[in-house]
Design a protein around this motif. Sequence first.
Motif, mmCIF file in Angstrom:
data_model
loop_
_atom_site.group_PDB
_atom_site.id
_atom_site.type_symbol
_atom_site.label_atom_id
_atom_site.label_comp_id
_atom_site.label_asym_id
_atom_site.label_seq_id
_atom_site.Cartn_x
_atom_site.Cartn_y
_atom_site.Cartn_z
ATOM 1 N N SER A 166 45.746 41.535 53.742
ATOM 2 C CA SER A 166 45.423 42.016 52.406
ATOM 3 C C SER A 166 44.624 43.301 52.543
ATOM 4 O O SER A 166 43.960 43.537 53.556
ATOM 5 C CB SER A 166 44.626 40.980 51.601
ATOM 6 O OG SER A 166 43.351 40.755 52.174
ATOM 7 N N GLU A 185 39.305 45.992 42.390
ATOM 8 C CA GLU A 185 39.472 46.212 43.826
ATOM 9 C C GLU A 185 40.877 46.673 44.213
ATOM 10 O O GLU A 185 41.103 47.014 45.374
ATOM 11 C CB GLU A 185 39.142 44.929 44.599
ATOM 12 C CG GLU A 185 37.683 44.537 44.531
ATOM 13 C CD GLU A 185 37.341 43.371 45.448
ATOM 14 O OE1 GLU A 185 38.249 42.868 46.152
ATOM 15 O OE2 GLU A 185 36.170 42.961 45.463
ATOM 16 N N MET A 188 43.246 33.628 44.598
ATOM 17 C CA MET A 188 43.069 35.042 44.914
ATOM 18 C C MET A 188 44.388 35.804 44.793
ATOM 19 O O MET A 188 44.408 36.941 44.301
ATOM 20 C CB MET A 188 42.496 35.209 46.320
ATOM 21 C CG MET A 188 42.395 36.653 46.771
ATOM 22 S SD MET A 188 41.324 36.894 48.196
ATOM 23 C CE MET A 188 39.722 36.940 47.385
ATOM 24 N N ILE A 189 45.491 35.193 45.215
ATOM 25 C CA ILE A 189 46.779 35.871 45.115
ATOM 26 C C ILE A 189 47.203 36.007 43.658
ATOM 27 O O ILE A 189 47.702 37.051 43.230
ATOM 28 C CB ILE A 189 47.852 35.102 45.920
ATOM 29 C CG1 ILE A 189 47.494 35.080 47.411
ATOM 30 C CG2 ILE A 189 49.221 35.744 45.726
ATOM 31 C CD1 ILE A 189 48.388 34.174 48.237
ATOM 32 N N GLU A 228 34.311 36.557 42.726
ATOM 33 C CA GLU A 228 34.449 36.285 44.154
ATOM 34 C C GLU A 228 33.580 35.127 44.619
ATOM 35 O O GLU A 228 33.926 34.423 45.578
ATOM 36 C CB GLU A 228 34.130 37.539 44.964
ATOM 37 C CG GLU A 228 35.135 38.665 44.745
ATOM 38 C CD GLU A 228 34.868 39.853 45.636
ATOM 39 O OE1 GLU A 228 34.113 39.703 46.618
ATOM 40 O OE2 GLU A 228 35.403 40.932 45.350
ATOM 41 N N GLN A 277 45.265 35.817 40.871
ATOM 42 C CA GLN A 277 44.298 36.549 40.049
ATOM 43 C C GLN A 277 43.388 37.363 40.956
ATOM 44 O O GLN A 277 42.263 36.949 41.249
ATOM 45 C CB GLN A 277 43.478 35.579 39.203
ATOM 46 C CG GLN A 277 44.317 34.733 38.250
ATOM 47 C CD GLN A 277 43.467 33.677 37.559
ATOM 48 O OE1 GLN A 277 42.674 32.973 38.174
ATOM 49 N NE2 GLN A 277 43.648 33.562 36.252
ATOM 50 N N PRO A 278 43.846 38.516 41.416
ATOM 51 C CA PRO A 278 43.052 39.316 42.359
ATOM 52 C C PRO A 278 41.706 39.723 41.772
ATOM 53 O O PRO A 278 41.525 39.769 40.552
ATOM 54 C CB PRO A 278 43.942 40.543 42.606
ATOM 55 C CG PRO A 278 45.325 40.091 42.261
ATOM 56 C CD PRO A 278 45.150 39.125 41.132
ATOM 57 N N TYR A 294 42.278 46.292 50.072
ATOM 58 C CA TYR A 294 41.599 46.417 48.795
ATOM 59 C C TYR A 294 40.499 47.469 48.874
ATOM 60 O O TYR A 294 40.093 47.909 49.957
ATOM 61 C CB TYR A 294 40.986 45.075 48.389
ATOM 62 C CG TYR A 294 40.177 44.422 49.492
ATOM 63 C CD1 TYR A 294 38.805 44.599 49.595
ATOM 64 C CD2 TYR A 294 40.804 43.630 50.453
ATOM 65 C CE1 TYR A 294 38.068 44.009 50.611
ATOM 66 C CE2 TYR A 294 40.079 43.030 51.478
ATOM 67 C CZ TYR A 294 38.718 43.233 51.544
ATOM 68 O OH TYR A 294 38.004 42.662 52.561
ATOM 69 N N TRP A 306 43.349 44.895 44.778
ATOM 70 C CA TRP A 306 43.641 43.979 45.898
ATOM 71 C C TRP A 306 45.129 43.646 45.920
ATOM 72 O O TRP A 306 45.727 43.319 44.901
ATOM 73 C CB TRP A 306 42.822 42.714 45.717
ATOM 74 C CG TRP A 306 42.882 41.718 46.829
ATOM 75 C CD1 TRP A 306 42.012 41.593 47.862
ATOM 76 C CD2 TRP A 306 43.858 40.676 46.999
ATOM 77 N NE1 TRP A 306 42.381 40.543 48.678
ATOM 78 C CE2 TRP A 306 43.508 39.967 48.174
ATOM 79 C CE3 TRP A 306 44.991 40.276 46.291
ATOM 80 C CZ2 TRP A 306 44.252 38.876 48.648
ATOM 81 C CZ3 TRP A 306 45.743 39.204 46.758
ATOM 82 C CH2 TRP A 306 45.368 38.513 47.923
ATOM 83 N N THR A 307 45.728 43.763 47.101
ATOM 84 C CA THR A 307 47.129 43.398 47.286
ATOM 85 C C THR A 307 47.268 42.729 48.646
ATOM 86 O O THR A 307 46.571 43.084 49.595
ATOM 87 C CB THR A 307 48.047 44.634 47.220
ATOM 88 O OG1 THR A 307 47.852 45.305 45.976
ATOM 89 C CG2 THR A 307 49.520 44.237 47.314
ATOM 90 N N ALA A 308 48.183 41.764 48.732
ATOM 91 C CA ALA A 308 48.408 41.056 49.991
ATOM 92 C C ALA A 308 49.900 41.012 50.294
ATOM 93 O O ALA A 308 50.746 41.094 49.389
ATOM 94 C CB ALA A 308 47.836 39.646 49.936
ATOM 95 N N THR A 360 55.436 41.322 49.307
ATOM 96 C CA THR A 360 54.178 41.058 48.617
ATOM 97 C C THR A 360 53.966 39.550 48.505
ATOM 98 O O THR A 360 54.901 38.799 48.234
ATOM 99 C CB THR A 360 54.191 41.697 47.219
ATOM 100 O OG1 THR A 360 54.446 43.095 47.338
ATOM 101 C CG2 THR A 360 52.855 41.477 46.520
#
Length: 298
Positions: free
Chosen positions: A61, A43, A35-36, A194, A38-39, A63, A45-47, A5
């Motif tokens: 990533s 969404e 962004m990593i 965003e 504080q996604p 989402y 969101w994961t990367a 991750t």
Amino acid sequence: MLIRTARPDDAPGVVALRAVVHPYLVRGVESTRQMIAQPPPGEDWTAWVTEVDGQVVGWASAYRNSRTSEPDVGEISTLHVHPEHRGRGTGTALLTAALDHLRAIGARRVVTWVRPESLPFARRHDFAPSRELRYSALDLRPAPPAPVAPEGVLLLPAAGLDPRRLHRADVASAADEPGDVPSDAISYASWHYEVWENLGLDRAASTAAEVDGELVAFSLVKRDGDRMWSDFTGTVPEYRGRGLARLVKQAALHRAATSGVRVAYTSNDEANAPMLAINTRLGYRPVASGWSCLRELS
């Protein structure tokens, strides 16, 4: 090869990788770190990154698409794999992690984007090409001239605007934008994170047109040093056909260039003939192409 991750401290490595794989994409270190760390809200969101000897050589990533009214749509960002590390399972490992995550959050349909040379890889993983995308660049040396607004039109920098007014214009403009799913459900919370809170947003260069007290067109600029990305240029439907999109985009390009930006990048669906025509008239030239690809998840 280690896949894990992503962490905020991976941001410099991710940006350096992006510069090699997709040099026409613009997102700086601090906005990537943001962004990593504080996604985006709502969404899931994961990367992930792939690391070899402490170097980031892969990135992806995944989402939930929160901008559309269509249910259960997931997205995977363009996979980044360093050319020297391809053919070793890096892309497959990242894609597997992304698909597993999307299944876990209930996605049933997946959209991703690939370069033409990666279409065989996409097809092997059950993705079908859907829409062609054009990436374009514009040299801002010398700076484009400042446009003259017609009578009754005010050109305003985003820096002095109420973000809710800009959000309303964005929602109205994006609802019929060409794409695999409609962008017709953009909540203010998601948009504020965003777009408005993005550390790369150049509010001084981003420009909106106001007519009779209403924001009717805008062009957003996201910047990384002397490079910029035209994030979105739109006109609300009732005011189209008056040259306002070209007006605000030229004004935004002029403001960006006079503050030190040297090259502008953007992307457009090949079916978006009006915006492609505007970009051509402004001097943009194609630099790459891509495809959106779709897959159903069981």
